[in-house]
Design a protein around this motif. Sequence first.
Motif, PDB file in Angstrom:
ATOM      1  N   LEU A 134      36.385  34.676  48.362  1.00 15.95           N
ATOM      2  CA  LEU A 134      36.584  35.941  49.090  1.00 15.95           C
ATOM      3  C   LEU A 134      38.007  36.457  48.899  1.00 15.95           C
ATOM      4  N   LEU A 135      38.980  35.556  48.971  1.00 16.19           N
ATOM      5  CA  LEU A 135      40.366  35.985  48.745  1.00 16.19           C
ATOM      6  C   LEU A 135      40.568  36.462  47.310  1.00 16.19           C
ATOM      7  N   SER A 136      39.963  35.768  46.346  1.00 18.01           N
ATOM      8  CA  SER A 136      40.071  36.202  44.947  1.00 18.01           C
ATOM      9  C   SER A 136      39.422  37.569  44.749  1.00 18.01           C
ATOM     10  N   PHE A 137      38.297  37.782  45.416  1.00 17.72           N
ATOM     11  CA  PHE A 137      37.619  39.072  45.331  1.00 17.72           C
ATOM     12  C   PHE A 137      38.503  40.194  45.868  1.00 17.72           C
ATOM     13  N   GLU A 138      39.195  39.927  46.980  1.00 19.22           N
ATOM     14  CA  GLU A 138      40.091  40.936  47.551  1.00 19.22           C
ATOM     15  C   GLU A 138      41.289  41.184  46.642  1.00 19.22           C
ATOM     16  N   VAL A 172      41.568  44.686  34.195  1.00 17.28           N
ATOM     17  CA  VAL A 172      41.802  43.551  35.102  1.00 17.28           C
ATOM     18  C   VAL A 172      40.526  43.186  35.847  1.00 17.28           C
ATOM     19  N   SER A 173      39.769  44.184  36.288  1.00 16.50           N
ATOM     20  CA  SER A 173      38.527  43.906  37.005  1.00 16.50           C
ATOM     21  C   SER A 173      37.526  43.183  36.107  1.00 16.50           C
ATOM     22  N   ILE A 174      37.402  43.648  34.867  1.00 16.27           N
ATOM     23  CA  ILE A 174      36.453  43.014  33.949  1.00 16.27           C
ATOM     24  C   ILE A 174      36.884  41.582  33.621  1.00 16.27           C
ATOM     25  N   ILE A 175      38.182  41.394  33.350  1.00 11.63           N
ATOM     26  CA  ILE A 175      38.675  40.051  33.033  1.00 11.63           C
ATOM     27  C   ILE A 175      38.482  39.112  34.224  1.00 11.63           C
ATOM     28  N   GLY A 176      38.816  39.623  35.426  1.00 14.31           N
ATOM     29  CA  GLY A 176      38.674  38.776  36.607  1.00 14.31           C
ATOM     30  C   GLY A 176      37.239  38.424  36.908  1.00 14.31           C
ATOM     31  N   ALA A 177      36.334  39.392  36.739  1.00 11.57           N
ATOM     32  CA  ALA A 177      34.930  39.161  37.097  1.00 11.57           C
ATOM     33  C   ALA A 177      34.216  38.293  36.074  1.00 11.57           C
ATOM     34  N   LEU A 178      34.496  38.488  34.783  1.00 13.20           N
ATOM     35  CA  LEU A 178      33.746  37.789  33.748  1.00 13.20           C
ATOM     36  C   LEU A 178      34.447  36.519  33.276  1.00 13.20           C
ATOM     37  N   ILE A 179      35.653  36.709  32.742  1.00 18.63           N
ATOM     38  CA  ILE A 179      36.319  35.584  32.094  1.00 18.63           C
ATOM     39  C   ILE A 179      36.760  34.537  33.103  1.00 18.63           C
ATOM     40  N   VAL A 180      37.493  34.964  34.144  1.00 15.56           N
ATOM     41  CA  VAL A 180      37.991  34.002  35.124  1.00 15.56           C
ATOM     42  C   VAL A 180      36.849  33.337  35.873  1.00 15.56           C
ATOM     43  N   GLY A 181      35.841  34.130  36.280  1.00 19.71           N
ATOM     44  CA  GLY A 181      34.711  33.553  37.007  1.00 19.71           C
ATOM     45  C   GLY A 181      33.926  32.565  36.158  1.00 19.71           C
ATOM     46  N   ALA A 198      34.730  25.014  34.320  1.00 17.91           N
ATOM     47  CA  ALA A 198      35.693  23.964  34.666  1.00 17.91           C
ATOM     48  C   ALA A 198      35.296  23.206  35.920  1.00 17.91           C
ATOM     49  N   ARG A 199      34.177  23.573  36.532  1.00 21.29           N
ATOM     50  CA  ARG A 199      33.652  22.945  37.738  1.00 21.29           C
ATOM     51  C   ARG A 199      34.658  22.997  38.891  1.00 21.29           C
ATOM     52  N   VAL A 200      35.369  24.108  38.983  1.00 18.89           N
ATOM     53  CA  VAL A 200      36.257  24.324  40.123  1.00 18.89           C
ATOM     54  C   VAL A 200      35.488  24.873  41.308  1.00 18.89           C
ATOM     55  N   VAL A 201      34.532  25.760  41.048  1.00 12.97           N
ATOM     56  CA  VAL A 201      33.658  26.310  42.084  1.00 12.97           C
ATOM     57  C   VAL A 201      32.221  26.200  41.604  1.00 12.97           C
ATOM     58  N   SER A 202      31.301  26.222  42.549  1.00 15.00           N
ATOM     59  CA  SER A 202      29.887  26.139  42.210  1.00 15.00           C
ATOM     60  C   SER A 202      29.326  27.521  41.938  1.00 15.00           C
ATOM     61  N   PRO A 203      28.304  27.623  41.084  1.00 16.80           N
ATOM     62  CA  PRO A 203      27.731  28.942  40.799  1.00 16.80           C
ATOM     63  C   PRO A 203      27.135  29.620  42.020  1.00 16.80           C
ATOM     64  N   ILE A 204      26.563  28.841  42.947  1.00 18.29           N
ATOM     65  CA  ILE A 204      25.932  29.447  44.112  1.00 18.29           C
ATOM     66  C   ILE A 204      26.959  30.158  44.992  1.00 18.29           C
ATOM     67  N   ALA A 205      28.195  29.620  45.077  1.00 18.54           N
ATOM     68  CA  ALA A 205      29.238  30.275  45.868  1.00 18.54           C
ATOM     69  C   ALA A 205      29.635  31.609  45.245  1.00 18.54           C
ATOM     70  N   ILE A 206      29.737  31.648  43.915  1.00 14.46           N
ATOM     71  CA  ILE A 206      30.077  32.904  43.244  1.00 14.46           C
ATOM     72  C   ILE A 206      28.970  33.927  43.447  1.00 14.46           C
ATOM     73  N   ILE A 207      27.712  33.481  43.375  1.00 19.17           N
ATOM     74  CA  ILE A 207      26.593  34.407  43.569  1.00 19.17           C
ATOM     75  C   ILE A 207      26.607  34.989  44.975  1.00 19.17           C
TER      76      ILE A 207
END
Length: 492
Positions: free
Chosen positions: A358-362, A379-388, A394-403
């Motif tokens: 949520l903080l990353s989204f903000e 920046v929005s495209i890089i943050g949404a696609l590449i970073v996510g 890298a198994r830092v976050v789970s896919p279900i949390a991002i969804i």
Amino acid sequence: MYTDTPDFRAGAVSRRTPRYPILLTQSALEEIFSACADFQKRSLLLGLDPDKHVTVFWIDGLVSSRMLTEDVIRPLTSLSRLPEEAGGRQSLLRILAGAVYNCTVRLRETTDEAVDDLTHGCCVLLFPEAGRAVSFEARSEVQRAVSEPTLEKSIKGAKDAFVETLRVNTALVRRRLCTPRLKLIESSVGRSSVTRVALLFLEGAADPTVVAELSRRLDELNADGLLATGVLEEGLTDAPRSPFPQLLHTERPDRFAQYIMEGRVGLLVDGLPIGLAGPVSLSDFMRSSADSASSWLIATALSGLRWLAFCLSLLLPALYVAIALYHQEMIPTRLLLSVIEAKQRVPFSTALEVIGMLLSFELLQEAGLHLPNPIGDTVSIIGALIVGQSAVEARVVSPIAIIVVAFAGIAGYTLPSQDLGSALRLLRMALVIAAVTAGLFGVGAALCLLLLHLAEMDSLGCNYTAPLSDGERKPLRRLLLKGSGAEGGEKP
């Protein structure tokens, strides 16, 4: 509909005390505008008579040089319009009677009035012997042209939007409401900015008590300057500390005119290309301007979809955190196995995942808003696609949390009001913290507090939760269905 005709003449002019209670003289004006390089003056001879000295004052940039030369200075020096045999008082009367080519001529007897005219684009002709002045409107024509709205896209409606000039904005509204019932009250707000604010309402449709109360709050507004709408919202609303918006914002004159026809009171501020209207309820922020251009079936379906998106955007992250931490038995077996498999190699807990996302989204949203358009989109495209994608691999976050977080964010973007969307983003984080603390019980307690806050709120004397709390019949039908009393000119 309201039929009482109120007397608002006392509110037509701001009741602030004079800022310059001194005699109107040339030295007084020069002292007030000392160290002002754009303050200009020119001495003239009325009718070229050497015994009739007057001085013209103006502020360079606010006044049109062509209008000042052709419509003011040339008639003043013309022998045919101001002959030599006319005395000083007779010359003053001739000027007031039309010797000068100007549509707006005002007699000023105080320094405060003369200074106010000068700072709002008028030139002032001072008669030193009489201690009086005459002001002529000669505003510069340099202003932004009327263009298409940038925030509220129009598909089937008008393509014009408000600009930064107050009189242009009032004219745009007058073109929609061609009736003398449209009343306009002007006042000045701000000790330093002295910004003109226009209060508009439709006589017979607006509640007279709301108009009187709003006019009183405008006159009592204690602010140093009015350069943004936040000053008005803090001084005019009943609950300025609430995260929920309490004044409707629009940049479209047609939508602003629709608000006025519904019985609301509108506000236009000189220098701001935005119109405000009140009183309002929460359901007003869920309506789109495109609803009036669609059939009742499509508008009703879209309204229900927006309310569903409102609930999902507010509750989905908190419900996921509460169920994943405290109530795993509520998850179906196959879905639970999938969640467990996705969480096996993630080092962080579900709460930290969702709060971090949520903080990353903000952060991504703020970066996209404040950067230039090409860079912000990148920046929005890089943050949404590449970073996510990299975070999942890298198994830092789970896919279900991002969804879950992405779905809640997309649902929030479907709301017509950006102010309401900002409030939901703040409340969404508060509900997630409540879910981390006590699970579904914490979410339920937070929702009870939220409903209590909404029930206590009023907007200029009207219920904020209307039509659910106004005591009328069929509240859900009037909330969702188009043409069921929620629109079409009923008073809010």
